[in-house]
Design a protein around this motif. Sequence first.
Motif, PDB file in Angstrom:
ATOM      1  N   ARG A 146       0.889  -1.199   0.030  1.00  0.00           N
ATOM      2  CA  ARG A 146      -0.205  -0.033   0.093  1.00  0.00           C
ATOM      3  C   ARG A 146       1.088   1.199   0.164  1.00  0.00           C
ATOM      4  NH1 ARG A 146      -1.852   4.073   2.676  1.00  0.00           N
ATOM      5  NH2 ARG A 146      -0.698   3.496   4.680  1.00  0.00           N
ATOM      6  N   GLU A 147       1.987   1.091   0.530  1.00  0.00           N
ATOM      7  CA  GLU A 147       3.101   2.468   0.798  1.00  0.00           C
ATOM      8  C   GLU A 147       3.356   2.929  -0.534  1.00  0.00           C
ATOM      9  OE1 GLU A 147       6.392   0.609   2.836  1.00  0.00           O
ATOM     10  OE2 GLU A 147       5.033   0.555   4.481  1.00  0.00           O
ATOM     11  N   VAL A 194       1.517   3.255  -3.324  1.00  0.00           N
ATOM     12  CA  VAL A 194       0.352   3.927  -4.059  1.00  0.00           C
ATOM     13  C   VAL A 194      -0.182   5.062  -2.987  1.00  0.00           C
ATOM     14  CG1 VAL A 194      -0.430   1.950  -5.575  1.00  0.00           C
ATOM     15  CG2 VAL A 194      -1.010   2.058  -3.495  1.00  0.00           C
ATOM     16  N   CYS A 195       0.095   5.085  -1.942  1.00  0.00           N
ATOM     17  CA  CYS A 195      -0.433   6.130  -1.162  1.00  0.00           C
ATOM     18  C   CYS A 195       0.379   7.249  -1.417  1.00  0.00           C
ATOM     19  CB  CYS A 195      -0.396   5.816   0.275  1.00  0.00           C
ATOM     20  SG  CYS A 195       0.897   5.777   1.168  1.00  0.00           S
ATOM     21  N   PRO A 196      -0.384   8.650  -1.212  1.00  0.00           N
ATOM     22  CA  PRO A 196       0.299  10.010  -1.147  1.00  0.00           C
ATOM     23  C   PRO A 196       1.305   9.893  -0.366  1.00  0.00           C
ATOM     24  CG  PRO A 196      -2.132  10.174  -0.907  1.00  0.00           C
ATOM     25  CD  PRO A 196      -2.022   8.774  -0.500  1.00  0.00           C
ATOM     26  N   GLN A 211       1.225  10.667   3.556  1.00  0.00           N
ATOM     27  CA  GLN A 211       0.706   9.466   4.390  1.00  0.00           C
ATOM     28  C   GLN A 211       1.827   8.604   4.746  1.00  0.00           C
ATOM     29  OE1 GLN A 211      -2.350   7.556   2.609  1.00  0.00           O
ATOM     30  NE2 GLN A 211      -3.924   9.211   2.672  1.00  0.00           N
ATOM     31  N   LEU A 212       2.979   8.864   4.262  1.00  0.00           N
ATOM     32  CA  LEU A 212       4.231   8.040   4.688  1.00  0.00           C
ATOM     33  C   LEU A 212       5.014   8.508   5.805  1.00  0.00           C
ATOM     34  CD1 LEU A 212       5.694   7.382   1.316  1.00  0.00           C
ATOM     35  CD2 LEU A 212       4.191   5.973   2.512  1.00  0.00           C
TER      36      LEU A 212
END
Length: 142
Positions: free
Chosen positions: A26-27, A29-31, A34-35
């Motif tokens: 998921r990391e 494809v997330c903005p 959010q990391l």
Amino acid sequence: MMKEFPDVKEVEAMRKIVGRYGITGREQVCPMKQLSDGQRCRVSFAWLAWQQPHLLLLDEPTNHLDMESIDALAEAINCFSGGLILVSHDFRLVSQVAEQVWVCDNQGITKWEGDIFSFKQHLRNQIDRDVKNREKGVVKER
């Protein structure tokens, strides 16, 4: 990364690129917002490496990195065929990658003739001298 490097046509190819830096699932494809800080650093290193630079100037690159990430960064630096200037207080990283140690102090830069561990010992000795001098009431200005 896909916008920055349009030559990479397939999402899976880009996922493989960032996956080498520990960004998985998921990391990928997330903005970015959010990391975690460490994950953002990993994406930044992937982005940097994909540009294939000839020279890297890294200023405290271990901020927000855990030990596993520092070791991975050291491995990547050692595989890098270009030039590198590294500014760091991280003895772990420096000990793994430095061919030369230069000391920035007293508004100057001098080459250290030993390795990072001999410099660390030098710092310890300097601190011990300063403590003894303070105990004796001697104050030394730097």
